[in-house]
Write an enzyme that holds these catalytic residues in place. Structure first.
Site, PDB file in Angstrom:
ATOM      1  N   GLU A 205      20.509  68.913   2.207  1.00  0.00           N
ATOM      2  CA  GLU A 205      21.736  68.201   2.577  1.00  0.00           C
ATOM      3  C   GLU A 205      21.565  66.690   2.766  1.00  0.00           C
ATOM      4  O   GLU A 205      21.759  66.173   3.871  1.00  0.00           O
ATOM      5  CB  GLU A 205      22.327  68.785   3.856  1.00  0.00           C
ATOM      6  CG  GLU A 205      22.691  70.251   3.755  1.00  0.00           C
ATOM      7  CD  GLU A 205      23.536  70.744   4.930  1.00  0.00           C
ATOM      8  OE1 GLU A 205      23.773  69.969   5.872  1.00  0.00           O
ATOM      9  OE2 GLU A 205      23.961  71.905   4.889  1.00  0.00           O
ATOM     10  N   GLU A 386      22.422  78.441   2.472  1.00  0.00           N
ATOM     11  CA  GLU A 386      22.976  78.474   3.830  1.00  0.00           C
ATOM     12  C   GLU A 386      24.428  78.900   3.791  1.00  0.00           C
ATOM     13  O   GLU A 386      25.213  78.414   2.970  1.00  0.00           O
ATOM     14  CB  GLU A 386      22.897  77.106   4.524  1.00  0.00           C
ATOM     15  CG  GLU A 386      21.500  76.695   4.906  1.00  0.00           C
ATOM     16  CD  GLU A 386      21.461  75.458   5.799  1.00  0.00           C
ATOM     17  OE1 GLU A 386      22.461  75.198   6.509  1.00  0.00           O
ATOM     18  OE2 GLU A 386      20.441  74.762   5.776  1.00  0.00           O
TER      19      GLU A 386
HETATM   20  C1  FCB Z   1      23.417  72.838   8.055  1.00  0.00           C
HETATM   21  C2  FCB Z   1      21.973  72.509   8.305  1.00  0.00           C
HETATM   22  C3  FCB Z   1      21.253  73.551   9.128  1.00  0.00           C
HETATM   23  C4  FCB Z   1      22.138  74.036  10.276  1.00  0.00           C
HETATM   24  C5  FCB Z   1      23.472  74.504   9.736  1.00  0.00           C
HETATM   25  C6  FCB Z   1      24.392  75.047  10.804  1.00  0.00           C
HETATM   26  O1  FCB Z   1      24.079  71.670   7.794  1.00  0.00           O
HETATM   27  O2  FCB Z   1      21.292  72.341   7.088  1.00  0.00           O
HETATM   28  O3  FCB Z   1      20.052  72.985   9.588  1.00  0.00           O
HETATM   29  O4  FCB Z   1      22.281  73.023  11.191  1.00  0.00           O
HETATM   30  O5  FCB Z   1      24.113  73.428   9.112  1.00  0.00           O
END
Ligand code: FCB
Length: 475
Positions: A205, A386
């Site tokens: 990210e 994620e």
């Molecule tokens: C993302 C991050 C991870 C965690 C999730 C909830 O942006 O990459 O580390 O904080 O959100």
């Protein structure tokens, strides 16, 4: 409210290691019975689908000052007054460093096929560059060996926000050299672990680093300077490209790509103004990251649209975009929320949110995102690294089960529509240090007791085990 993922347009404008000192205990015996197939009307996933879970180093490891680890910007930041909720730090986090084998067994018992973790740059290179810290590297050898012994594929992220403080002291991501420092570190990891790790993710990210680390300052390194943010953003992308190049140079087999958090952007209403704003926000949220990585160029007009004196104009040098566009083998997609934008460029929320107020629950957004990537960027293999939600429900987290079920179903629809989606990693394996929110938000499939750090599987973990065993969802 601390919005995590989506900036408004206004804000956007503005070696081989030494022998392991810790030996792995003997295996406890495999858990589980032969998996029943999804029932009639259920959703079967392709054979070999990589059901997984994710964590990141600073959020789970703890052992912040052990075995020669150097500090990262997150150590510095979390120890500054007022930066995190309750003054929480990752000093102990989920104590994963010390509970490694317990966590590996929990992963095996869940049936995980894939585990996405990150390497703490300053654990393996305490100064960010130079000689490797054998003890730090050894932790990752133990982790990877432990995964492989349990039939779990390791997916290693090289940078999940924890820039070594020593490099920050030399300018960090605002400094062009940081991209090369990162590539050098990455190369050391490819040589050290690349015979065991086949899937590498360069950056996690970069958009969040730019928006929260350098624009709003609610993440490390806590800057509020959008001009510096754009420069840092370019150097992060350059670092990605240089690392991909370094990977090719090692001749290691495997796959490498970036992990991008992406948000499908929709006009909030049927007006032409909202459509225009949505297209503009889409550039900031998605195209500014996807285009350079997958097409080798910033979106048309993006750089030219920056103010004449914006430092990012000089930061982007001839040839950089080709480096950033070095061929990736996969794209790791992180999806949490959509963005609905008005004709004035404001954001509106149209669906329920979660304990994390920025997380608007919209599973269809995942389908739209995945199919859009295929449409606009071709058939690159995708894996979701994620997706998940925090909840105040403790172990009986039925809301998380519903959330995951709906997102798995959206992913399944995308696969049916021809998207090459190869895996889905839930955020997160464990309750952990949620950055500025400290330990107040609990994202894990596995509960981590805030005081004792003892682990307990939540209802969602039990449910997920069934999904993995059946390789699909029941009707
Ligand atoms: C993302 C991050 C991870 C965690 C999730 C909830 O942006 O990459 O580390 O904080 O959100």
């Amino acid at each position: 409210m601390r919005r995590r993922h989506v900036l408004t347009l206004a804000a956007a404008g503005a070696v081989a290691a030494a022998c392991s000192p810790q030996e792995e205990p003997a295996p406890q015996g495999a858990a589980g019975t032969p998996p029943p197939k999804p029932g009639a009307g259920g959703l079967a996933f392709p054979a070999g689908f990589a059901w997984g879970a994710s964590t990141s180093a600073y959020q789970v490891e703890g052992a912040a000052a052990e075995d020669g680890r150097g500090p990262s910007v997150w150590d510095t930041f979390s120890h500054q007054a007022g930066r995190t909720r309750g003054g929480d730090t990752g000093d102990v986090a989920a104590d994963h460093y010390h509970r490694l084998y317990e966590d590996l067994d929990l992963m095996r018992d869940l049936g995980l096929k894939s585990y996405r973790f990150s390497i703490s740059w300053s654990r393996v290179l305490p100064q960010g560059r130079g000689a490797l810290n054998a003890k730090g590297l050894d932790f990752y050898h133990r982790l990877v060996d432990g995964l492989l012994a349990r039939g779990i594929v390791p997916v290693a992220t090289l940078f999940h926000w924890d820039t070594p403080q020593a490099l920050q002291d030399e300018g960090g991501w605002e400094q062009r050299d940081c991209a090369q420092w990162f590539a050098d570190y990455a190369q050391q990891m490819f040589y050290s672990l690349g015979d065991k790790v086949a899937t590498w993710l360069t950056l996690n990210e970069p958009k969040t680093v730019v928006s929260l680390g350098y624009t709003t300052g609610i993440h490390a390194p806590g800057k509020q300077d959008h001009r510096a943010a754009d420069v840092a953003g370019h150097h992060l992308l350059l670092a990605h490209g240089l690392a991909v190049r370094a990977f090719r140079g090692t001749g290691r087999k495997g796959a490498i790509g970036a992990a991008l958090n992406l948000s499908p952007v929709y006009p909030a209403d049927g007006s032409a103004g909202a459509a225009r704003q949505a297209a503009a926000l889409d550039v900031e949220e998605n195209r500014r990251w996807l285009d350079p990585v997958l097409l080798g160029k910033y979106p048309d007009g993006w750089l030219a649209g920056q103010p004449a004196n914006a430092p990012v104009r000089a930061a982007v040098r001839h040839g950089d975009e080709a480096v950033i566009g070095e061929r990736s083998d996969l794209l790791a997609v992180q999806y949490y929320n959509p963005a609905f934008v008005t004709a004035q460029g404001g954001r509106v929320t149209k669906h329920p949110t979660t304990q994390a107020s920025w997380l608007e629950v919209y599973p269809d957004g995942l389908f739209d995102l995945l199919t859009r990537i295929k449409r606009d960027y071709g058939d690159i293999p995708l894996t979701i690294t994620e997706n998940g939600m925090p909840t105040t429900n403790d172990v009986q987290d039925d809301d998380r089960i519903a959330f995951l079920r709906d997102h798995f179903a959206a992913a399944h629809r995308a696969i049916q529509a021809g998207v090459r989606l190869q895996g889905f990693h839930v955020w997160s394996l464990l309750d952990n240090f949620e950055w500025a929110e400290g330990y107040s938000q609990r994202w894990g499939l596995i509960r981590v007791d805030p005081a004792t750090r003892d682990r307990r599987r939540k209802a969602s973990a039990e449910w997920y085990r069934g999904v993995i065993a059946r390789n699909g969802l029941d009707a």
